[in-house]
Design a protein around this motif. Structure first.
Motif, short mmCIF file in Angstrom:
data_model
loop_
_atom_site.label_atom_id
_atom_site.label_comp_id
_atom_site.label_asym_id
_atom_site.label_seq_id
_atom_site.Cartn_x
_atom_site.Cartn_y
_atom_site.Cartn_z
N PRO A 1 1.11 -0.85 -0.01
CA PRO A 1 -0.38 -0.17 -0.07
C PRO A 1 0.84 1.14 0.02
O PRO A 1 1.89 1.15 0.35
N ILE A 2 0.44 2.37 -1.16
CA ILE A 2 0.72 4.05 -0.30
C ILE A 2 -0.43 4.49 0.52
O ILE A 2 -1.23 4.64 -0.27
N ILE A 3 0.78 5.70 0.87
CA ILE A 3 0.62 6.78 1.33
C ILE A 3 1.10 7.81 1.57
O ILE A 3 2.33 8.29 0.99
N THR A 4 0.06 8.89 0.69
CA THR A 4 1.07 10.50 0.42
C THR A 4 0.81 11.06 1.03
O THR A 4 -0.52 11.53 1.68
N LEU A 5 1.99 11.73 1.41
CA LEU A 5 1.73 12.71 2.24
C LEU A 5 1.76 14.44 1.17
O LEU A 5 3.24 14.67 1.54
N ILE A 6 0.81 15.31 1.16
CA ILE A 6 1.10 16.77 0.74
C ILE A 6 1.04 17.76 1.53
O ILE A 6 -0.20 17.85 2.10
N ASP A 7 2.48 18.13 1.15
CA ASP A 7 2.10 19.94 1.79
C ASP A 7 2.59 20.81 0.24
O ASP A 7 4.38 20.64 0.77
N THR A 8 1.96 20.79 -0.57
CA THR A 8 2.74 22.14 -1.68
C THR A 8 2.14 22.85 -2.33
O THR A 8 0.58 22.90 -2.10
N PRO A 9 3.24 23.91 -2.15
CA PRO A 9 1.74 25.04 -2.84
C PRO A 9 1.30 24.45 -4.43
O PRO A 9 0.82 25.67 -5.54
N GLY A 10 2.49 23.92 -4.70
CA GLY A 10 1.60 23.55 -6.53
C GLY A 10 3.00 22.92 -6.79
O GLY A 10 4.55 22.85 -5.97
N ALA A 11 3.03 22.30 -8.45
CA ALA A 11 4.53 22.27 -9.07
C ALA A 11 4.98 23.83 -9.45
O ALA A 11 4.99 24.40 -9.37
N TYR A 12 6.33 23.22 -8.94
CA TYR A 12 7.14 24.35 -9.06
C TYR A 12 7.28 25.19 -11.27
O TYR A 12 7.30 24.54 -12.05
N PRO A 13 7.09 26.84 -10.66
CA PRO A 13 7.31 27.42 -12.40
C PRO A 13 8.67 27.88 -12.09
O PRO A 13 8.37 28.61 -12.43
N GLY A 14 8.88 26.75 -12.75
CA GLY A 14 11.01 26.63 -13.55
C GLY A 14 11.33 27.08 -14.60
O GLY A 14 10.20 25.62 -15.57
N LYS A 15 11.99 26.98 -15.43
CA LYS A 15 12.24 27.45 -16.46
C LYS A 15 12.98 25.62 -16.64
O LYS A 15 12.43 24.95 -18.30
N GLU A 16 13.95 24.65 -15.78
CA GLU A 16 14.30 23.54 -15.82
C GLU A 16 13.04 22.94 -15.74
O GLU A 16 13.33 21.12 -16.74
N ALA A 17 12.07 23.15 -15.00
CA ALA A 17 10.58 22.79 -14.75
C ALA A 17 10.26 21.81 -15.80
O ALA A 17 9.54 21.09 -16.66
#
Lengths: 275, 252
Positions: free
Chosen positions: B99-115
């Motif tokens: 089983p998988i447990i995800t723990l989420i605390d993120t403003p969002g995916a990073y808006p970067g050039k490399e990303a």
């Protein structure tokens, strides 16, 4: 002796004549900024200088791409939402696009191939993905799975529809589920990325195709260019997030000029006959 | 409490670090790093540990504790290689029916050039597609900020829970205000319209459970809540589990 020239007084008749001239005969390409006589863009609306395709309404796209089209799921209930100004915005979008939502789905004939086709419309609230658009796309994949049809989606969108909030975000997951089940049935899914395909649409079904095509110079990405520039405090190059750069990065199979799109799709569909 | 106060609370530092939270849920945590393609993303911590008597995979976004960590994680904003690491660990968990447990605390995916150049959109799209048919249970817990597609990518679980002091939304209230009102300072008004509080999301059936505020006791409380749920989901025949997950997302 110095000559001073005073401008000749404008003749009222000349002014009237100028005002009577038709406007909008010239178009400036949003990609290369060259101006050209509107007629030179042709029925396909492609810049004669750089090959960029002007944004089409869903109806224009369907007319260009298909020999036959029958719409599915036209009557779907809108999510009851009291978001201020949303109803008016939808009405304005409908008259701007001639579409009743940001995507039109149905069964189409491309060349000799029957496909389930979804065409997005950037003229309708920037092609944003809301609950009705999500439901249409979800049913498109479900019906295609049942009827064992390939799916073609012509994507264009600014992302998830803000006015419908979290329900819009959930459409990304819902449509992805339907794509996954269509894929599990061994059926073909082709995406055509057109300008622009961004945000939650790029981060879901628009990037889940077996084959991903793009129109020249289409902007494709997740975050908006200005958001990134504000984040990293730097200017980004002109080709940033353009299809050519995204292809070089490894995310697009082929960039196809609009005039060749029908033939390209037909060729790919033929290679997957019965898939 | 206003919706915007809820946002501020969701963004406030927790009384425990992400690693403390993981250690509170599983014992003998074995971290696994890297996406096997490009690089490791420190904004996502992943690995395997014991939830009571059962091995589970834990995937958590993290904002980091120290300044260098906060810079390296971009304040908890994953990059494509972070999402690919998460996908790799999900596939690994699937292989061993863990089983998988995800723990989420993120403003969002990073808006970067490399990303962007490395396919941020494609990385999230791949996760959404994979989770749809992933043959092992997944419980997602939003413990702080649940921002946009970057949070959704890890939140397509069989159950989705929220901590009482968290939020989950299509976009940050600031981004939302800037798009819809052309005025970033109207974030407070935007937050009130967005339905981002746990209470509203529970009522709208976006989440199954809201975990009460518990301060430092939160990791222990979460562990206690997870044990029977994971046991129930793990006991289900895979076909039933997948049909239920599909129905869960089909209703939106």
């Amino acid at each position: 002796m110095l000559k001073t020239s005073t401008p000749a007084p404008l003749d009222q008749a000349v002014i009237a004549k100028a005002q009577a001239l038709p406007t909008g005969l010239w178009l400036t390409c949003p990609n290369c900024h060259a101006s050209a006589y509107r007629r030179r863009f042709g029925a396909a609306k492609v810049c004669p200088q750089c090959g960029y395709g002007l944004r089409l309404t869903a109806h224009e796209r369907i007319a260009q791409l298909t020999q036959q089209f029958e719409q599915w799921d036209q009557q779907l209930p809108q999510l009851p939402t009291d978001f201020p100004g949303y109803a008016d915005k939808r009405q304005a979008a409908a008259s701007a696009s001639g579409s009743d939502e940001s995507v039109i789905c149905g069964q189409a004939l491309i060349g000799a191939h029957t496909v389930a086709l979804g065409v997005m419309d950037s003229h309708y609230m920037m092609g944003s993905l809301g609950t009705v658009a999500g439901e249409r796309l979800c049913r498109l994949f479900e019906r295609a799975t049942q009827a064992r049809l390939p799916v073609v989606v012509v994507a264009t969108s600014g992302g998830a529809r803000m006015q419908e909030g979290i329900q819009s975000l959930m459409q990304m997951a819902k449509v992805s589920q339907a794509v996954a089940h269509h894929a599990a049935a061994g059926l073909l899914y082709i995406v055509v990325l057109s300008d622009p395909t961004m945000g939650g649409v790029a981060a879901s079904f628009a990037m889940q195709g077996d084959i991903i095509l793009a129109e020249p110079h289409s902007r494709v990405g997740f975050a908006g260019k200005r958001v990134i520039e504000a984040t990293i405090h730097a200017q980004l190059p002109a080709d940033f997030q353009r299809a050519e750069a995204v292809q070089k990065a490894g995310f697009i199979d082929a960039i196809v000029p609009r005039s060749a799109l029908g033939a390209k799709l037909a060729a790919l569909l033929a290679l997957h006959e019965g898939c | 409490m206003t919706a915007y106060e809820q946002v501020l609370q969701a963004r406030a530092p927790r009384p425990y670090s992400t690693r403390t939270l993981i250690a509170g849920i599983v014992s003998d945590f074995q971290e696994c790093r890297g996406d096997r393609v490009h690089q490791d993303d420190s904004a996502i911590i992943g690995g395997i540990g014991w939830l009571d008597q059962r091995p589970v995979t834990v995937i958590a976004t993290t904002k980091g504790e120290t300044l260098p960590e906060r810079l390296a994680t971009h304040g908890g904003c994953p990059e494509p290689w972070g999402y690919r690491k998460a996908l790799r660990l999900m596939r690994q968990a699937e292989k061993f029916h863990r089983p998988i447990i995800t723990l989420i605390d993120t403003p969002g995916a990073y808006p970067g050039k490399e990303a962007e150049a490395n396919g941020q959109a494609a990385a999230i799209a791949d996760l959404l597609l994979a989770v749809s048919t992933l043959q092992t249970p997944l419980v997602a817990v939003i413990v702080g900020e649940g921002g946009s597609g970057g949070a959704l990518a890890l939140a397509c679980g069989d159950e989705v829970w929220m901590a009482a002091q968290s939020m989950y939304a299509i976009l940050s209230p600031e981004g939302f205000a800037s798009i819809l009102f052309k005025d970033v300072t109207k974030a407070e008004a935007a937050a009130a319209l967005m339905g981002l509080t746990p209470k509203e999301l529970l009522a709208n059936q976006v989440v199954e459970r809201v975990l009460p505020e518990a301060g430092r006791q939160f990791p222990t409380m979460l562990k206690t809540a997870l044990i029977p749920t994971i046991a129930r989901l793990a006991a289900m025949p895979t076909a039933t589990l997948l049909a239920q997950r599909q129905a869960r997302f089909r209703r939106y």
